[in-house]
Write a protein that holds these residues in place. Structure first.
Motif, mmCIF file in Angstrom:
data_model
loop_
_atom_site.group_PDB
_atom_site.id
_atom_site.type_symbol
_atom_site.label_atom_id
_atom_site.label_comp_id
_atom_site.label_asym_id
_atom_site.label_seq_id
_atom_site.Cartn_x
_atom_site.Cartn_y
_atom_site.Cartn_z
ATOM 1 N N ALA A 203 6.918 -13.250 -14.577
ATOM 2 C CA ALA A 203 6.300 -13.460 -13.267
ATOM 3 C C ALA A 203 4.934 -14.112 -13.405
ATOM 4 O O ALA A 203 4.561 -14.978 -12.600
ATOM 5 C CB ALA A 203 6.192 -12.131 -12.529
ATOM 6 N N TRP A 204 4.189 -13.715 -14.426
ATOM 7 C CA TRP A 204 2.868 -14.322 -14.660
ATOM 8 C C TRP A 204 3.014 -15.799 -15.011
ATOM 9 O O TRP A 204 2.250 -16.640 -14.512
ATOM 10 C CB TRP A 204 2.140 -13.567 -15.773
ATOM 11 C CG TRP A 204 0.804 -14.163 -16.098
ATOM 12 C CD1 TRP A 204 -0.387 -13.921 -15.464
ATOM 13 C CD2 TRP A 204 0.523 -15.118 -17.131
ATOM 14 N NE1 TRP A 204 -1.388 -14.672 -16.031
ATOM 15 C CE2 TRP A 204 -0.858 -15.409 -17.053
ATOM 16 C CE3 TRP A 204 1.301 -15.744 -18.103
ATOM 17 C CZ2 TRP A 204 -1.471 -16.310 -17.925
ATOM 18 C CZ3 TRP A 204 0.708 -16.646 -18.970
ATOM 19 C CH2 TRP A 204 -0.671 -16.916 -18.874
ATOM 20 N N ILE A 205 3.984 -16.135 -15.848
ATOM 21 C CA ILE A 205 4.214 -17.538 -16.198
ATOM 22 C C ILE A 205 4.580 -18.338 -14.956
ATOM 23 O O ILE A 205 4.072 -19.454 -14.732
ATOM 24 C CB ILE A 205 5.314 -17.655 -17.271
ATOM 25 C CG1 ILE A 205 4.826 -17.071 -18.605
ATOM 26 C CG2 ILE A 205 5.742 -19.101 -17.450
ATOM 27 C CD1 ILE A 205 5.896 -17.016 -19.672
ATOM 28 N N GLU A 206 5.449 -17.798 -14.112
ATOM 29 C CA GLU A 206 5.843 -18.500 -12.893
ATOM 30 C C GLU A 206 4.652 -18.705 -11.962
ATOM 31 O O GLU A 206 4.486 -19.768 -11.356
ATOM 32 C CB GLU A 206 6.935 -17.698 -12.178
ATOM 33 C CG GLU A 206 7.231 -18.123 -10.751
ATOM 34 C CD GLU A 206 7.726 -19.565 -10.654
ATOM 35 O OE1 GLU A 206 7.636 -20.144 -9.561
ATOM 36 O OE2 GLU A 206 8.197 -20.123 -11.674
ATOM 37 N N ARG A 207 3.789 -17.711 -11.889
ATOM 38 C CA ARG A 207 2.652 -17.767 -10.967
ATOM 39 C C ARG A 207 1.571 -18.733 -11.443
ATOM 40 O O ARG A 207 0.960 -19.442 -10.642
ATOM 41 C CB ARG A 207 2.078 -16.357 -10.797
ATOM 42 C CG ARG A 207 1.018 -16.231 -9.719
ATOM 43 C CD ARG A 207 0.838 -14.775 -9.319
ATOM 44 N NE ARG A 207 0.503 -13.920 -10.459
ATOM 45 C CZ ARG A 207 1.299 -13.008 -10.987
ATOM 46 N NH1 ARG A 207 2.525 -12.828 -10.492
ATOM 47 N NH2 ARG A 207 0.918 -12.268 -12.009
ATOM 48 N N HIS A 208 1.329 -18.778 -12.767
ATOM 49 C CA HIS A 208 0.170 -19.526 -13.269
ATOM 50 C C HIS A 208 0.536 -20.794 -14.029
ATOM 51 O O HIS A 208 -0.358 -21.611 -14.296
ATOM 52 C CB HIS A 208 -0.671 -18.628 -14.175
ATOM 53 C CG HIS A 208 -1.303 -17.484 -13.450
ATOM 54 N ND1 HIS A 208 -2.407 -17.627 -12.642
ATOM 55 C CD2 HIS A 208 -0.971 -16.159 -13.410
ATOM 56 C CE1 HIS A 208 -2.747 -16.450 -12.125
ATOM 57 N NE2 HIS A 208 -1.888 -15.547 -12.572
ATOM 58 N N ALA A 209 1.803 -20.983 -14.399
ATOM 59 C CA ALA A 209 2.225 -22.166 -15.154
ATOM 60 C C ALA A 209 1.251 -22.474 -16.284
ATOM 61 O O ALA A 209 0.627 -23.539 -16.318
ATOM 62 C CB ALA A 209 2.343 -23.377 -14.226
ATOM 63 N N PRO A 210 1.077 -21.559 -17.239
ATOM 64 C CA PRO A 210 0.068 -21.750 -18.290
ATOM 65 C C PRO A 210 0.350 -22.979 -19.133
ATOM 66 O O PRO A 210 1.504 -23.362 -19.362
ATOM 67 C CB PRO A 210 0.184 -20.470 -19.123
ATOM 68 C CG PRO A 210 1.582 -19.987 -18.890
ATOM 69 C CD PRO A 210 1.882 -20.341 -17.459
ATOM 70 N N ALA A 211 -0.736 -23.589 -19.613
ATOM 71 C CA ALA A 211 -0.597 -24.761 -20.473
ATOM 72 C C ALA A 211 -0.110 -24.380 -21.858
ATOM 73 O O ALA A 211 0.489 -25.207 -22.555
ATOM 74 C CB ALA A 211 -1.931 -25.488 -20.568
ATOM 75 N N ALA A 212 -0.365 -23.132 -22.264
ATOM 76 C CA ALA A 212 0.091 -22.635 -23.570
ATOM 77 C C ALA A 212 -0.060 -21.126 -23.589
ATOM 78 O O ALA A 212 -0.853 -20.556 -22.829
ATOM 79 C CB ALA A 212 -0.696 -23.269 -24.712
ATOM 80 N N HIS B 284 10.806 -20.292 -20.827
ATOM 81 C CA HIS B 284 10.237 -20.700 -19.543
ATOM 82 C C HIS B 284 9.562 -22.069 -19.634
ATOM 83 O O HIS B 284 8.883 -22.494 -18.697
ATOM 84 C CB HIS B 284 9.216 -19.668 -19.064
ATOM 85 C CG HIS B 284 9.833 -18.421 -18.499
ATOM 86 N ND1 HIS B 284 10.437 -17.463 -19.280
ATOM 87 C CD2 HIS B 284 9.944 -17.981 -17.222
ATOM 88 C CE1 HIS B 284 10.892 -16.486 -18.509
ATOM 89 N NE2 HIS B 284 10.606 -16.770 -17.258
ATOM 90 N N GLY B 285 9.707 -22.743 -20.768
ATOM 91 C CA GLY B 285 9.114 -24.059 -20.910
ATOM 92 C C GLY B 285 7.646 -24.048 -21.266
ATOM 93 O O GLY B 285 6.991 -25.095 -21.192
ATOM 94 N N THR B 286 7.117 -22.897 -21.677
ATOM 95 C CA THR B 286 5.707 -22.786 -22.026
ATOM 96 C C THR B 286 5.514 -22.986 -23.525
ATOM 97 O O THR B 286 6.148 -22.286 -24.324
ATOM 98 C CB THR B 286 5.160 -21.398 -21.629
ATOM 99 O OG1 THR B 286 5.316 -21.220 -20.222
ATOM 100 C CG2 THR B 286 3.694 -21.261 -21.997
ATOM 101 N N PRO B 287 4.661 -23.918 -23.938
ATOM 102 C CA PRO B 287 4.401 -24.090 -25.367
ATOM 103 C C PRO B 287 3.772 -22.843 -25.967
ATOM 104 O O PRO B 287 2.942 -22.178 -25.332
ATOM 105 C CB PRO B 287 3.429 -25.275 -25.414
ATOM 106 C CG PRO B 287 3.580 -25.963 -24.093
ATOM 107 C CD PRO B 287 3.927 -24.893 -23.115
#
Length: 333
Positions: free
Chosen positions: A86-95, A111-114
């Motif tokens: 949920a945090w990744i979806e909310r913030h779309a982190p760069a890494a 989730h596609g996050t490096p």
């Protein structure tokens, strides 16, 4: 936004995160089941524990050996992974910096996050580690350049993805050690006790070295100092299990050491100890000795603590920041 996952075992991962986070690009969110430390200035995602059940005897905790810790039916595991997703979806982190968890790294990459995967020394050629390192955009070892083959034997991470940054110490590198004692001073770093350092071991070591003063840094075996750097700065020899955090702090303070590896998964400390035999200012023994403490300290005290300069030069946080910036940039390209 950068995420930084902190494994809950011990305090070393947390100390490292607090030390390097101010150097990372952009806002940094800490992610852990550990409580948010007072020194953390950014957001903190508090996770439930995934090891709170009374027994895991009936659970498949490793997915038939393919992962390290994924107990079937565990409510804490389900909730923590959902919270991270949920945090990744909310913030779309760069890494996401992961120190350390194959499962969290895999979740982020799905989730596609490096992922920037921190690793410790040891024999980490098992299926789970190979999977975790394989999906990471970068693998980072907190040791000097040129020592990966010794500290990660047999792993063979491709050179373009393997980065060495040197040891990360929460203490600044000592530039000029000025001792205040007349008698030689040994400092034992025992943390919360356990492993090979016990009250009996401490008493035996002190009895065998009547000409030495001892300070025992431990919540259970001695005293806990708010400023252990000041204690180490006044030491002639440090005695320790070579965990990454303890070793980094001793190296930063340029104190010669007596190193006693403790049993850890993946032979982490034994691997470190073998490497330290090769020219570093440390006397390495295979196990906690019953006798011979005077000889060990007398041998170590004549080693030059400045020999730790390559192990810990104080610039590891900026090197890690450079790796994270590169991974984040490539992920957005």
């Amino acid at each position: 936004m950068i995420g930084y996952y902190v494994h809950h075992q011990g305090s070393g991962h947390l100390h490292r995160a607090v030390t390097v986070a101010p150097h990372l690009p952009g806002p940094v969110t800490g992610i852990s089941s550990l409580p948010r430390p007072d020194a953390w200035t950014g957001p903190w995602l508090q996770l439930p524990r995934d090891d709170a059940a009374s027994s895991y005897a009936e659970a498949d905790v490793t997915a038939a050996g393919r992962l390290h810790w994924v107990p079937t039916g565990d409510q804490g595991l389900r909730k923590r992974m959902a919270a991270i997703a949920a945090w990744i979806e909310r913030h779309a982190p760069a890494a996401l910096v992961v120190d350390q968890s194959v499962e969290v790294g895999l979740l982020a990459r799905l989730h596609g996050t490096p992922v920037v995967a921190m690793t410790a020394p040891g024999v980490r050629t098992d299926s789970a580690h190979l999977l975790g390192f394989g999906v990471a955009s970068a693998v980072v070892g907190a040791w000097p350049d040129g020592w990966t083959d010794r500290l990660l034997p047999g792993l063979g991470v491709p050179g373009e993805r393997m980065h060495t940054i040197g040891a990360v110490s929460r203490f600044p590198v000592a530039t000029d050690r000025v001792r205040t004692r007349r008698r030689p001073h040994a400092v034992l770093l025992a943390g919360t006790g356990g492993d090979g350092f016990t009250a009996q071991v401490v008493a035996r070591a002190q009895e065998q070295t009547p000409d030495w003063d001892w300070t025992v840094l431990s919540r259970t075996l001695g005293s806990w100092h708010a400023d252990p750097a000041a204690v180490l700065a006044d030491a002639d020899v440090a005695v320790l299990h070579p965990g990454q955090n303890s070793l980094a702090e001793v190296a930063a303070m340029r104190v010669p050491a007596v190193v006693v590896p403790a049993d850890r998964p993946f032979h982490e400390q034994q691997t470190t100890a073998r490497a330290l035999r090769d020219g570093w200012p440390a006397v390495v023994v295979d196990r906690v000795p019953r006798t011979g403490w005077r000889d060990l300290l007398d041998e170590a005290v004549f080693l030059d603590g400045q020999g730790w300069a390559e192990w810990c030069d104080g610039f590891a946080p900026t090197r890690l920041a450079d790796v994270v910036k590169q991974v984040a940039h490539e992920g957005l390209a």
